[in-house]
Scaffold this motif. Sequence first.
Motif, PDB file in Angstrom:
ATOM      1  N   ASN A 296      -5.888  -4.143   4.339  1.00  0.00           N
ATOM      2  CA  ASN A 296      -5.825  -3.727   2.947  1.00  0.00           C
ATOM      3  C   ASN A 296      -7.201  -3.736   2.295  1.00  0.00           C
ATOM      4  O   ASN A 296      -7.409  -4.308   1.234  1.00  0.00           O
ATOM      5  CB  ASN A 296      -4.863  -4.617   2.163  1.00  0.00           C
ATOM      6  CG  ASN A 296      -3.452  -4.420   2.631  1.00  0.00           C
ATOM      7  OD1 ASN A 296      -3.005  -3.290   2.788  1.00  0.00           O
ATOM      8  ND2 ASN A 296      -2.753  -5.502   2.887  1.00  0.00           N
TER       9      ASN A 296
ATOM     10  N   GLY B 263       0.799  -1.218   0.000  1.00  0.00           N
ATOM     11  CA  GLY B 263       0.000   0.000   0.000  1.00  0.00           C
ATOM     12  C   GLY B 263       0.831   1.267   0.000  1.00  0.00           C
ATOM     13  O   GLY B 263       0.287   2.350  -0.113  1.00  0.00           O
ATOM     14  N   PHE B 264       2.144   1.153   0.145  1.00  0.00           N
ATOM     15  CA  PHE B 264       2.978   2.350   0.194  1.00  0.00           C
ATOM     16  C   PHE B 264       3.699   2.545  -1.130  1.00  0.00           C
ATOM     17  O   PHE B 264       3.521   1.781  -2.066  1.00  0.00           O
ATOM     18  CB  PHE B 264       4.012   2.228   1.313  1.00  0.00           C
ATOM     19  CG  PHE B 264       3.419   1.941   2.653  1.00  0.00           C
ATOM     20  CD1 PHE B 264       2.527   2.833   3.230  1.00  0.00           C
ATOM     21  CD2 PHE B 264       3.761   0.794   3.345  1.00  0.00           C
ATOM     22  CE1 PHE B 264       1.981   2.580   4.470  1.00  0.00           C
ATOM     23  CE2 PHE B 264       3.213   0.538   4.590  1.00  0.00           C
ATOM     24  CZ  PHE B 264       2.326   1.431   5.152  1.00  0.00           C
ATOM     25  N   LEU B 265       4.535   3.569  -1.189  1.00  0.00           N
ATOM     26  CA  LEU B 265       5.360   3.762  -2.376  1.00  0.00           C
ATOM     27  C   LEU B 265       6.570   2.844  -2.330  1.00  0.00           C
ATOM     28  O   LEU B 265       7.045   2.361  -3.344  1.00  0.00           O
ATOM     29  CB  LEU B 265       5.863   5.199  -2.454  1.00  0.00           C
ATOM     30  CG  LEU B 265       4.964   6.231  -3.083  1.00  0.00           C
ATOM     31  CD1 LEU B 265       5.731   7.507  -3.301  1.00  0.00           C
ATOM     32  CD2 LEU B 265       4.408   5.739  -4.393  1.00  0.00           C
TER      33      LEU B 265
ATOM     34  N   GLY C 155       4.167   3.464  -8.373  1.00  0.00           N
ATOM     35  CA  GLY C 155       3.529   3.604  -7.064  1.00  0.00           C
ATOM     36  C   GLY C 155       2.023   3.692  -7.102  1.00  0.00           C
ATOM     37  O   GLY C 155       1.406   3.998  -6.094  1.00  0.00           O
TER      38      GLY C 155
ATOM     39  N   GLY D  43      -8.013  -2.607  -1.659  1.00  0.00           N
ATOM     40  CA  GLY D  43      -6.719  -2.210  -2.182  1.00  0.00           C
ATOM     41  C   GLY D  43      -5.750  -1.866  -1.089  1.00  0.00           C
ATOM     42  O   GLY D  43      -5.010  -2.702  -0.628  1.00  0.00           O
ATOM     43  N   ASN D  44      -5.772  -0.600  -0.652  1.00  0.00           N
ATOM     44  CA  ASN D  44      -4.766  -0.266   0.352  1.00  0.00           C
ATOM     45  C   ASN D  44      -5.300   0.624   1.471  1.00  0.00           C
ATOM     46  O   ASN D  44      -4.612   1.515   1.938  1.00  0.00           O
ATOM     47  CB  ASN D  44      -3.555   0.397  -0.308  1.00  0.00           C
ATOM     48  CG  ASN D  44      -3.954   1.605  -1.105  1.00  0.00           C
ATOM     49  OD1 ASN D  44      -5.132   1.913  -1.194  1.00  0.00           O
ATOM     50  ND2 ASN D  44      -2.991   2.296  -1.660  1.00  0.00           N
ATOM     51  N   ILE D  45      -6.516   0.401   1.884  1.00  0.00           N
ATOM     52  CA  ILE D  45      -7.038   1.208   2.978  1.00  0.00           C
ATOM     53  C   ILE D  45      -6.799   0.476   4.292  1.00  0.00           C
ATOM     54  O   ILE D  45      -7.295  -0.623   4.499  1.00  0.00           O
ATOM     55  CB  ILE D  45      -8.546   1.485   2.798  1.00  0.00           C
ATOM     56  CG1 ILE D  45      -8.771   2.145   1.442  1.00  0.00           C
ATOM     57  CG2 ILE D  45      -9.048   2.373   3.912  1.00  0.00           C
ATOM     58  CD1 ILE D  45     -10.219   2.315   1.103  1.00  0.00           C
ATOM     59  N   ASN D  46      -5.996   1.085   5.140  1.00  0.00           N
ATOM     60  CA  ASN D  46      -5.702   0.505   6.443  1.00  0.00           C
ATOM     61  C   ASN D  46      -6.007   1.530   7.515  1.00  0.00           C
ATOM     62  O   ASN D  46      -5.516   2.647   7.455  1.00  0.00           O
ATOM     63  CB  ASN D  46      -4.230   0.121   6.546  1.00  0.00           C
ATOM     64  CG  ASN D  46      -3.893  -1.046   5.681  1.00  0.00           C
ATOM     65  OD1 ASN D  46      -4.644  -2.006   5.609  1.00  0.00           O
ATOM     66  ND2 ASN D  46      -2.776  -0.956   5.002  1.00  0.00           N
TER      67      ASN D  46
ATOM     68  N   MET E 216      -2.469  11.722  -4.620  1.00  0.00           N
ATOM     69  CA  MET E 216      -2.533  10.451  -3.889  1.00  0.00           C
ATOM     70  C   MET E 216      -2.484  10.678  -2.384  1.00  0.00           C
ATOM     71  O   MET E 216      -3.131   9.960  -1.621  1.00  0.00           O
ATOM     72  CB  MET E 216      -1.372   9.542  -4.295  1.00  0.00           C
ATOM     73  CG  MET E 216      -1.586   8.912  -5.645  1.00  0.00           C
ATOM     74  SD  MET E 216      -0.259   7.783  -6.050  1.00  0.00           S
ATOM     75  CE  MET E 216      -0.670   6.394  -5.005  1.00  0.00           C
TER      76      MET E 216
ATOM     77  N   LYS F  68       3.055  13.622  -6.059  1.00  0.00           N
ATOM     78  CA  LYS F  68       2.051  12.634  -5.676  1.00  0.00           C
ATOM     79  C   LYS F  68       0.990  13.267  -4.759  1.00  0.00           C
ATOM     80  O   LYS F  68       0.373  12.584  -3.948  1.00  0.00           O
ATOM     81  CB  LYS F  68       2.722  11.465  -4.947  1.00  0.00           C
ATOM     82  CG  LYS F  68       3.747  10.717  -5.772  1.00  0.00           C
ATOM     83  CD  LYS F  68       3.129   9.522  -6.489  1.00  0.00           C
ATOM     84  CE  LYS F  68       4.165   8.591  -7.048  1.00  0.00           C
ATOM     85  NZ  LYS F  68       4.714   9.015  -8.333  1.00  0.00           N
TER      86      LYS F  68
ATOM     87  N   ILE G 214       5.129   9.495   4.022  1.00  0.00           N
ATOM     88  CA  ILE G 214       5.276   8.206   3.343  1.00  0.00           C
ATOM     89  C   ILE G 214       5.553   8.425   1.856  1.00  0.00           C
ATOM     90  O   ILE G 214       6.439   7.819   1.282  1.00  0.00           O
ATOM     91  CB  ILE G 214       4.015   7.337   3.537  1.00  0.00           C
ATOM     92  CG1 ILE G 214       4.002   6.778   4.966  1.00  0.00           C
ATOM     93  CG2 ILE G 214       3.980   6.195   2.542  1.00  0.00           C
ATOM     94  CD1 ILE G 214       2.786   5.953   5.276  1.00  0.00           C
ATOM     95  N   TYR G 215       4.789   9.340   1.235  1.00  0.00           N
ATOM     96  CA  TYR G 215       4.990   9.548  -0.199  1.00  0.00           C
ATOM     97  C   TYR G 215       6.173  10.471  -0.467  1.00  0.00           C
ATOM     98  O   TYR G 215       6.940  10.237  -1.380  1.00  0.00           O
ATOM     99  CB  TYR G 215       3.710  10.085  -0.849  1.00  0.00           C
ATOM    100  CG  TYR G 215       2.676   9.006  -0.973  1.00  0.00           C
ATOM    101  CD1 TYR G 215       2.829   8.016  -1.919  1.00  0.00           C
ATOM    102  CD2 TYR G 215       1.585   8.951  -0.136  1.00  0.00           C
ATOM    103  CE1 TYR G 215       1.911   6.993  -2.028  1.00  0.00           C
ATOM    104  CE2 TYR G 215       0.656   7.939  -0.230  1.00  0.00           C
ATOM    105  CZ  TYR G 215       0.826   6.966  -1.189  1.00  0.00           C
ATOM    106  OH  TYR G 215      -0.083   5.959  -1.296  1.00  0.00           O
TER     107      TYR G 215
END
Lengths: 268, 168
Positions: free
Chosen positions: B27, A111-113, A180, B30-33, B140, B137, B131-132
């Motif tokens: 997850n 879920g991260f980059l 990503g 997709g990627n929701i935590n 996002m 981005k 994180i990004y």
Amino acid sequence: MQQLLNFFFKNRTLILFLFLLSLSFGLTINSQDYQKSKFINSSAWVSGSIHTLFSDIGDYFYLKKENALLLAENNRLKSREYSLSITSSETLNLKKEYKLTPAAVVKNSYGFLNNYLTLDKGRNDQIREDLGVVNSRGIVGIIDKTTSKFSRVISILNTKSKVNAKLKKNNYFGSLEWNGENPRLVQLYDIQDLVKLNKGDTIVTSGYSSIFPENIPIGAIAAFKLNDTKDLYIIDVALFNDMTNLRHVHIIENLNKEELQILSTQDE
Amino acid sequence: MNSLLFSNITRFITLVLVQILICNQLNFMGNINPYIYILFLLLYPIGSNRMGFLFIAFSLGLIIDLFLDSGGANAAASLSIAYIRPIFLKFSFGAAYDYQSVKLNTAEALPRLTYFALMIFIHHFILFTLIYFDSSKFKMIIYNTLVNSGFTLILVLLLNTLFSSKKS
């Protein structure tokens, strides 16, 4: 002096806050540069052990699926064995070039980059940095850090990961990276615009780097477009592997790696 | 006092384990935590030593980072919300906070919701920015912040209702 001390005393919460904040920023920036993130990573002993304990429990839920995968791979290998004309393999003087070690995934993220996996094999099992990791469906990543019992893998779903890959049908090669955005799509760059591409063409590893052997499956072309200067393709590759559900992998060690490296450094 | 300390330690350990072993494996879509560990920071006793609170928030974030390979992103986010918590408390509870009489368990629903939502949003925004770590981005970051904040908020409210002792 008294005033200075007073000032510090009055603002001690703010100073502590700023100090800790800069500390955590420092850690974040260090972790962006993966060579340096020595301190905080999940192959560290404590977090590795806890992840192992609970992934052991989780493994039971995937037994059926894993069995099906193993059966499929066995089937593929058996069918290849039977179609080989040589019956006894002992007569063949095969030179061993790659050593494979099985390992279990104890932690995975997508879920991260910058995603990493943790495997339950480490230096005690002769695992070193820069070994490739694959499973039965395709490549997974490259090991970047090891402790005595665990190792950390840079997943191909990591914006810093770079793998040499080629088109299976005509051997044109490029560099496989990830932007990503989607954990099922990775991007292949640096393919010349004169190459004929079709949707569904297979992408495999090139074997030019000493990490992966040649022709390990990666994925199929899902979409492609030219870059801004109209001379190179940017190709979206749909992975064969389901990176969101990995349980068992193989670590590949190239036994000729040292010799290959001696040769390639002589040029420089 | 001792039972308060004990319940805080239990909460700390439970939330860390639940976060790492359950919430980060979800997850969802997709990627929701959800990042439910910040429930600890939300419910930390009001009016206690601030320096100690900052330290605890920092180490809580750092422990989560250790397990998630995220550098110091969680540590920075937790530390920041721990530092600005008094401002949000004052904003949400108004005069009650000035008189040190806020009890989160017995507080009204609306101020509590405001307080939770603000803290969670700021925490997630800092977390995903780090994180990004890339201005290109930005879309996002915002998307992830909003979606994950919503998810966390729902879970935090549920957990809080489920485990709060209604002693007035």
